[in-house]
Design a protein around this motif. Structure first.
Motif, PDB file in Angstrom:
ATOM      1  N   LEU A 132     113.490  15.383  -5.261  1.00  0.00           N
ATOM      2  CA  LEU A 132     112.858  15.832  -3.851  1.00  0.00           C
ATOM      3  C   LEU A 132     113.977  15.742  -2.842  1.00  0.00           C
ATOM      4  O   LEU A 132     114.412  14.659  -2.833  1.00  0.00           O
ATOM      5  CB  LEU A 132     111.584  14.874  -3.787  1.00  0.00           C
ATOM      6  CG  LEU A 132     111.012  15.060  -2.269  1.00  0.00           C
ATOM      7  CD1 LEU A 132     110.063  16.454  -2.160  1.00  0.00           C
ATOM      8  CD2 LEU A 132     109.864  13.971  -1.923  1.00  0.00           C
ATOM      9  N   VAL A 154     102.597  24.378   5.008  1.00  0.00           N
ATOM     10  CA  VAL A 154     102.776  24.252   3.218  1.00  0.00           C
ATOM     11  C   VAL A 154     103.065  25.461   2.484  1.00  0.00           C
ATOM     12  O   VAL A 154     102.518  26.475   3.036  1.00  0.00           O
ATOM     13  CB  VAL A 154     101.318  23.615   2.729  1.00  0.00           C
ATOM     14  CG1 VAL A 154     101.450  23.270   1.355  1.00  0.00           C
ATOM     15  CG2 VAL A 154     101.040  22.386   3.450  1.00  0.00           C
ATOM     16  N   ARG A 190     111.327  21.985  -4.387  1.00  0.00           N
ATOM     17  CA  ARG A 190     111.024  20.737  -3.903  1.00  0.00           C
ATOM     18  C   ARG A 190     111.458  20.175  -2.857  1.00  0.00           C
ATOM     19  O   ARG A 190     112.524  19.281  -2.771  1.00  0.00           O
ATOM     20  CB  ARG A 190     111.116  19.764  -5.367  1.00  0.00           C
ATOM     21  CG  ARG A 190     110.403  20.166  -6.249  1.00  0.00           C
ATOM     22  CD  ARG A 190     110.555  19.109  -7.637  1.00  0.00           C
ATOM     23  NE  ARG A 190     110.604  17.757  -7.234  1.00  0.00           N
ATOM     24  CZ  ARG A 190     109.339  16.993  -6.907  1.00  0.00           C
ATOM     25  NH1 ARG A 190     108.245  17.560  -6.767  1.00  0.00           N
ATOM     26  NH2 ARG A 190     109.417  15.691  -6.735  1.00  0.00           N
ATOM     27  N   ILE A 192     110.964  19.250   1.593  1.00  0.00           N
ATOM     28  CA  ILE A 192     110.185  18.819   2.908  1.00  0.00           C
ATOM     29  C   ILE A 192     111.399  19.067   4.112  1.00  0.00           C
ATOM     30  O   ILE A 192     112.411  18.359   4.124  1.00  0.00           O
ATOM     31  CB  ILE A 192     109.841  17.468   2.969  1.00  0.00           C
ATOM     32  CG1 ILE A 192     108.668  17.369   1.768  1.00  0.00           C
ATOM     33  CG2 ILE A 192     108.857  17.314   4.474  1.00  0.00           C
ATOM     34  CD1 ILE A 192     108.131  16.088   1.417  1.00  0.00           C
ATOM     35  N   ALA A 249     105.954  10.677   2.531  1.00  0.00           N
ATOM     36  CA  ALA A 249     106.301  11.902   1.770  1.00  0.00           C
ATOM     37  C   ALA A 249     107.041  11.433   0.493  1.00  0.00           C
ATOM     38  O   ALA A 249     106.655  12.038  -0.460  1.00  0.00           O
ATOM     39  CB  ALA A 249     107.433  12.817   2.653  1.00  0.00           C
ATOM     40  N   LYS A 252     103.990  10.211  -1.880  1.00  0.00           N
ATOM     41  CA  LYS A 252     103.049  11.337  -2.269  1.00  0.00           C
ATOM     42  C   LYS A 252     103.820  12.521  -3.181  1.00  0.00           C
ATOM     43  O   LYS A 252     103.268  12.778  -4.263  1.00  0.00           O
ATOM     44  CB  LYS A 252     102.447  12.120  -1.076  1.00  0.00           C
ATOM     45  CG  LYS A 252     101.448  13.177  -1.472  1.00  0.00           C
ATOM     46  CD  LYS A 252     101.092  13.756  -0.325  1.00  0.00           C
ATOM     47  CE  LYS A 252     100.056  14.991  -0.489  1.00  0.00           C
ATOM     48  NZ  LYS A 252      98.751  14.431  -1.510  1.00  0.00           N
ATOM     49  N   TYR A 253     105.261  12.820  -2.895  1.00  0.00           N
ATOM     50  CA  TYR A 253     105.677  13.601  -3.483  1.00  0.00           C
ATOM     51  C   TYR A 253     107.009  13.399  -4.444  1.00  0.00           C
ATOM     52  O   TYR A 253     107.378  14.014  -5.450  1.00  0.00           O
ATOM     53  CB  TYR A 253     106.308  14.743  -2.622  1.00  0.00           C
ATOM     54  CG  TYR A 253     105.187  15.556  -1.777  1.00  0.00           C
ATOM     55  CD1 TYR A 253     104.279  16.292  -2.563  1.00  0.00           C
ATOM     56  CD2 TYR A 253     104.950  15.359  -0.728  1.00  0.00           C
ATOM     57  CE1 TYR A 253     103.259  16.797  -1.804  1.00  0.00           C
ATOM     58  CE2 TYR A 253     104.149  15.746   0.058  1.00  0.00           C
ATOM     59  CZ  TYR A 253     103.150  16.647  -0.554  1.00  0.00           C
ATOM     60  OH  TYR A 253     101.988  17.317   0.332  1.00  0.00           O
ATOM     61  N   VAL A 255     108.919  11.870  -7.637  1.00  0.00           N
ATOM     62  CA  VAL A 255     108.690  11.756  -8.888  1.00  0.00           C
ATOM     63  C   VAL A 255     109.697  10.897  -9.681  1.00  0.00           C
ATOM     64  O   VAL A 255     111.019  11.378  -9.527  1.00  0.00           O
ATOM     65  CB  VAL A 255     108.318  13.030  -9.884  1.00  0.00           C
ATOM     66  CG1 VAL A 255     108.004  12.747 -11.374  1.00  0.00           C
ATOM     67  CG2 VAL A 255     107.048  13.502  -9.060  1.00  0.00           C
ATOM     68  N   ARG A 289     108.501  18.959 -13.160  1.00  0.00           N
ATOM     69  CA  ARG A 289     108.239  18.678 -11.715  1.00  0.00           C
ATOM     70  C   ARG A 289     107.556  19.631 -10.986  1.00  0.00           C
ATOM     71  O   ARG A 289     108.013  20.705 -10.826  1.00  0.00           O
ATOM     72  CB  ARG A 289     109.443  18.110 -11.131  1.00  0.00           C
ATOM     73  CG  ARG A 289     110.592  17.246 -11.822  1.00  0.00           C
ATOM     74  CD  ARG A 289     109.584  15.912 -12.048  1.00  0.00           C
ATOM     75  NE  ARG A 289     110.274  14.811 -12.577  1.00  0.00           N
ATOM     76  CZ  ARG A 289     110.047  14.350 -13.799  1.00  0.00           C
ATOM     77  NH1 ARG A 289     109.259  15.122 -14.419  1.00  0.00           N
ATOM     78  NH2 ARG A 289     110.665  13.546 -14.370  1.00  0.00           N
ATOM     79  N   VAL A 292     106.932  21.473  -4.405  1.00  0.00           N
ATOM     80  CA  VAL A 292     106.466  21.090  -2.981  1.00  0.00           C
ATOM     81  C   VAL A 292     107.411  21.812  -1.896  1.00  0.00           C
ATOM     82  O   VAL A 292     108.632  21.385  -2.128  1.00  0.00           O
ATOM     83  CB  VAL A 292     106.109  19.800  -2.986  1.00  0.00           C
ATOM     84  CG1 VAL A 292     107.544  18.936  -3.373  1.00  0.00           C
ATOM     85  CG2 VAL A 292     105.749  19.437  -1.620  1.00  0.00           C
ATOM     86  N   LEU A 294     107.201  21.784   2.228  1.00  0.00           N
ATOM     87  CA  LEU A 294     106.449  21.609   3.307  1.00  0.00           C
ATOM     88  C   LEU A 294     107.619  21.769   4.594  1.00  0.00           C
ATOM     89  O   LEU A 294     108.789  21.249   4.491  1.00  0.00           O
ATOM     90  CB  LEU A 294     106.183  20.270   3.746  1.00  0.00           C
ATOM     91  CG  LEU A 294     105.135  19.464   2.633  1.00  0.00           C
ATOM     92  CD1 LEU A 294     104.904  17.965   2.675  1.00  0.00           C
ATOM     93  CD2 LEU A 294     103.879  20.568   2.454  1.00  0.00           C
TER      94      LEU A 294
END
Length: 299
Positions: A132, A154, A190, A192, A249, A252-253, A255, A289, A292, A294
Motif C-alpha cells: 500500500l 474513491v 493500491r 492513497i 488509512a 483500514k487498507y 495488508v 490484495r 484501493v 483514494l
C-alpha cells in the motif's frame, strides 16, 4: 502502465532472509524521508507498527528505539532495491520531496526527478508489488484562485478524471507533484494520495525542527513584524490530523504479507534476479490484495 522488467535487481540480503523466517504480527511500514512530517509519523506509528524510516546521510540523523533506519537514495536504483529487500514493507509512506517552491523554480529538472520518482514505482513493482503506497502531494497543484476544488475521491477512474482536469500548475513544485499523481493513477492501484496544504503543528519530535507556525513565531520574536505573501491562497492542516489520517488509512487498507512457506520465500528471492520471475511473483501477489485508490484533499 509501468514495466516491471526495467526494475533494479539485487539479491536479498541475509537480513531479508531472517525477516522472511521470523513471523511478525505487526504491519511493516517504511516511511520514506526523515523531515518534519516523517518524524511526526514515526513517533505516532512506532508503537502500533513495525516502522522503518529512510535517510540520505552517512549516519542516521537520529536513533529511535525499536525503529529501523535505512539509507535510501531515490536517484539510485540499487539503493532502492536494497532498502525494499531489507525492510519488505507492507505499507510505504512517501514523505520525500524537494518541497521548497523557490528551489524547485531554480532547478525544475532536479525537482521533477525528486518529486516524480518513476524509478521508485518500478522498484515497488519488482520487490513489493502488493504494498500500500501512501503519497503526499500538495495543494500547490491547484489553480491560483480562491475557488474550492474537489478531490478525486474513491477509485482510480475518479482520481484520473480529477487529475486530468487539473490545469497545469504555474509553479515548478506543483508541476512535479502533479506529474507523480499522474504516474500513480496510471501505474499503481493500491495507493492513497493526500493533496496536503500547509502543515501547522509542534516541533518535530527528534530534531526539533519547525514549519510555518514556528517561522512566524520566531520572526515576530526577532523582528516584531512578519511579512507574508499577498498573491497566494493557502489552507492549513494540523499535523495531528495528518498523522491520524495516515494511521487510519494503514489500519483500514494495509495488508500484512508473510511468505506462506519456503516455496514463496524462494519465489521472492528469484524475483529479485529474473524479470520473468518478477512478473510471475507480481501477478500472484497483486491477485491476493484488493485494489484501493483514494485521492483526497487534506486541509
Amino acid at each position: 502502465h509501468l514495466s516491471t522488467a526495467a526494475a533494479p535487481r539485487q539479491r536479498p540480503t541475509p537480513s531479508t532472509r531472517a525477516m522472511l523466517d521470523t513471523p511478525t504480527t505487526k504491519l511493516r511500514v517504511l516511511i520514506v524521508g526523515a523531515g518534519y512530517v516523517a518524524q511526526h509519523l514515526i513517533a505516532h506509528l512506532k508503537d502500533d507498527f513495525e516502522v522503518a524510516y529512510s535517510h540520505r546521510r552517512s549516519n542516521p540523523p537520529f536513533d529511535i528505539p525499536n525503529v529501523k533506519s535505512v539509507y535510501l537514495d531515490l536517484s539510485d536504483d540499487d539503493s532502492i532495491a536494497t532498502t525494499l529487500h531489507e525492510t519488505l514493507p507492507d505499507v510505504v509512506v512517501n514523505c520525500a520531496a524537494i518541497s521548497s517552491p523557490a528551489k524547485c523554480e531554480q532547478d525544475e529538472a532536479r525537482a521533477m526527478s525528486a518529486n516524480c520518482p518513476r524509478n521508485f514505482l518500478e522498484a515497488l513493482h519488482a520487490c513489493v508489488p502488493d504494498v500500500l503506497l501512501i503519497h503526499f502531494s500538495t495543494d500547490l497543484v491547484l489553480p491560483d484562485d480562491e475557488k474550492p476544488v474537489s478531490d478525486g475521491g474513491v477509485g482510480a477512474k475518479s482520481a484520473s478524471r480529477c487529475i486530468c482536469e487539473t490545469p497545469v500548475p504555474t509553479n515548478a513544485y506543483g508541476r512535479s507533484k502533479l506529474a507523480f499523481e499522474k504516474a500513480l493513477v496510471e501505474g499503481w492501484d493500491r495507493c492513497i494520495i493526500f493533496r496536503m496544504s500547509n502543515v501547522a503543528g509542534p516541533l518535530a519530535p527528534y530534531d526539533k525542527s519547525g514549519k510555518f507556525a514556528q517561522w512566524v513565531s520566531n520572526t515576530l520574536r526577532d523582528k516584531g513584524t512578519v511579512e507574508l505573501w499577498r498573491d497566494e491562497v493557502r489552507s492549513f492542516v494540523a499535523m495531528r490530523q495528518v498523522r491520524d489520517g495516515v494511521k487510519a488509512a494503514i489500519q483500514k487498507y494495509g495488508v500484512r504479507h508473510e511468505p506462506a512457506d519456503d516455496h514463496e520465500a524462494r519465489a521472492l528471492e528469484a524475483a529479485a534476479l529474473s524479470p520473468s520471475e518478477t512478473a510471475r511473483f507480481h501477478h500472484r501477489a497483486r491477485a491476493l490484495r484488493p485494489a484501493v485508490f483514494l485521492h483526497l484533499n487534506l486541509g
